[in-house]
Design a protein around this motif. Structure first.
Motif, PDB file in Angstrom:
ATOM      1  N   PRO A 145      -2.416   1.327  -7.581  1.00 19.39           N
ATOM      2  CA  PRO A 145      -1.053   1.082  -8.056  1.00 19.39           C
ATOM      3  C   PRO A 145      -1.040   0.835  -9.560  1.00 19.39           C
ATOM      4  CG  PRO A 145      -1.901  -0.825  -6.850  1.00 19.39           C
ATOM      5  CD  PRO A 145      -2.905   0.258  -6.690  1.00 19.39           C
ATOM      6  N   GLY A 166       3.950   0.369  -9.823  1.00 23.45           N
ATOM      7  CA  GLY A 166       3.707   0.317  -8.385  1.00 23.45           C
ATOM      8  C   GLY A 166       3.377   1.654  -7.770  1.00 23.45           C
ATOM      9  N   LEU A 203       1.225   4.701  -6.518  1.00 23.98           N
ATOM     10  CA  LEU A 203      -0.171   4.946  -6.162  1.00 23.98           C
ATOM     11  C   LEU A 203      -0.602   6.251  -6.813  1.00 23.98           C
ATOM     12  CD1 LEU A 203      -0.739   3.973  -2.408  1.00 23.98           C
ATOM     13  CD2 LEU A 203      -1.302   2.724  -4.473  1.00 23.98           C
ATOM     14  N   ARG A 223       5.299   3.936  -3.583  1.00 27.88           N
ATOM     15  CA  ARG A 223       5.439   2.841  -4.541  1.00 27.88           C
ATOM     16  C   ARG A 223       5.195   1.518  -3.813  1.00 27.88           C
ATOM     17  NH1 ARG A 223       8.111   3.050  -9.436  1.00 27.88           N
ATOM     18  NH2 ARG A 223       9.084   5.013  -8.788  1.00 27.88           N
ATOM     19  N   ILE A 224       4.279   0.712  -4.325  1.00 32.23           N
ATOM     20  CA  ILE A 224       3.924  -0.561  -3.722  1.00 32.23           C
ATOM     21  C   ILE A 224       4.424  -1.682  -4.621  1.00 32.23           C
ATOM     22  CG2 ILE A 224       2.070  -2.003  -2.831  1.00 32.23           C
ATOM     23  CD1 ILE A 224       2.437   0.593  -1.300  1.00 32.23           C
ATOM     24  N   THR A 274       3.966  -5.086  -5.476  1.00 29.50           N
ATOM     25  CA  THR A 274       2.952  -6.109  -5.215  1.00 29.50           C
ATOM     26  C   THR A 274       3.467  -7.529  -5.400  1.00 29.50           C
ATOM     27  OG1 THR A 274       2.201  -5.893  -7.510  1.00 29.50           O
ATOM     28  CG2 THR A 274       1.086  -4.549  -5.849  1.00 29.50           C
TER      29      THR A 274
END
Length: 374
Positions: free
Chosen positions: A58, A62, A64, A98-99, A101
């Motif tokens: 990421p 965000g 990847l 899209r992460i 976090t």
């Protein structure tokens, strides 16, 4: 001499184990869907490329992505983590993964399984008639901790013997402790099914479903399905000559939690694990396959795109059809043997030198023949 290049896409490399969960590789036929970083950040539909392996991490947004700027794509799941129906012959439903976090996440409770033993002797005319209370926690839509207050009231009105009947009342803390459901349950006292649930009669609230063994409850934040067991079943509520014991109470949902790790399972689900123990599927990564992989056009960054020679693509579930599974903690090694290629290069170089020497010798012989004539 004429130089030519050939890319054999169908030749798989060895799978090398790594220490990072977002190192991904294909264990069989098929490729991972990716797009470029510019397309991922754009407003339009990102173009689809594909790759066999990649170290995805990421970034600040965000996304990847690999170090070369290839962004992994997948289908977003529904809020409950399940996959909607999508078209498999187009990339229109694919999105850059899209992460988030740093965003806290909660999961409201939608299902509660209630398992308990009710003391059969309390349904005798000589029973105490005392209600048996039970508190079951659940999580609201905002991650708050709420409770269902369940009360079991034995029926002692039968003149002789056990009534094997109870009235169950349920109150909700999110609804100012209002009673949201009540029902009457009876239990089997036969030799073959003694203690099993026999009948459920709804007194107030939504009706009991004997097929699923659940009662829909309308709580302060929405709906919860309370499973108490099917008639004649082995799980849920039972009545035996033993003490009151809530033996099996389970629920889904979780309070507010922070993201701990993200992994990809063999079926392509991007699974997020939070510090509350909550695990949720965020995306599903399909596996891209074409009729002729060797017809794909190579682009920068170990990526490929479809061409007329490769044929159109189809998006499979990982492990289905002709495709392999997706392996986390793994990278695909190169199929090029450096030592062997250097050996071939030296052999070619020696052959070229020998041929050049022959040409030089022939030229000298022709020159000598010309001199003799003079």
């Amino acid at each position: 001499m004429r130089a030519s290049t050939q890319r054999v896409v169908t030749q798989d490399g060895a799978i090398v184990t790594t220490s990072h969960p977002l190192d991904l590789a294909m264990t069989g036929r098929g490729m991972l869907p990716i797009t470029t970083l510019n397309d991922a950040r754009g407003d339009g539909q990102p173009s689809m490329l594909m790759t066999r392996t990649g170290a995805f991490r990421p970034d600040a947004e965000g996304l990847l992505r690999t170090d070369s700027g290839l962004v992994l794509m997948g289908w977003p799941t529904l809020p409950d983590g399940t996959m909607p129906l999508v078209a498999r012959d187009t990339s229109a439903a694919l999105e850059p993964i899209r992460i988030d976090t740093n965003r806290p996440v909660s999961d409201p409770t939608t299902q509660v399984m209630l398992g308990a033993n009710l003391p059969a002797l309390e349904t005798l005319p000589t029973g105490s008639g005392a209600a048996l209370p039970l508190k079951v926690e659940y999580f609201g839509n905002l991650g708050t901790s709420e409770s269902l207050d369940v009360t079991f009231i034995p029926d002692t009105t039968v003149a002789a013997g056990m009534s094997n009947a109870w009235v169950v009342e349920i109150r909700d803390s999110a609804s100012n402790d209002a009673m949201i459901a009540s029902f009457r349950v009876t239990f089997d006292d036969s030799q073959g099914a003694g203690g099993a649930l026999a009948t459920v009669t709804t007194l107030t609230g939504d009706p009991y479903d004997p097929a699923t063994g659940s009662i829909p409850l309308t709580v302060g934040g929405g709906r919860i399905d309370l499973a108490i067991g099917v008639p004649g079943g082995t799980s849920g509520l039972k009545q035996l000559a033993s003490s009151f014991s809530p033996s099996n109470i389970a629920k889904n949902g979780s309070p507010v939690g922070q993201l701990l790790t993200v992994e990809v399972d063999a079926q392509g689900y991007v699974m997020a694990t939070y510090d509350t123990g909550f695990v949720k599927a965020l995306y599903k990564i399909p596996v891209v396959d074409v009729p002729n992989p060797n017809g794909l056009v190579a682009v920068q960054g170990q990526a490929f795109k479809v061409s007329p020679a490769s044929g159109g693509f189809f998006l499979w579930d990982a492990g289905d059809g002709p495709t392999g599974e997706i392996a986390g903690y793994a990278r695909e090694a190169s199929t090029t043997d450096i030592a062997q290629e250097l050996t071939h290069l030296i052999t070619t170089q020696r052959a070229y030198s020998s041929n050049a020497k022959i040409i030089q010798t022939v030229d000298e012989m022709l020159q000598e023949t010309t001199n003799i004539k003079r």
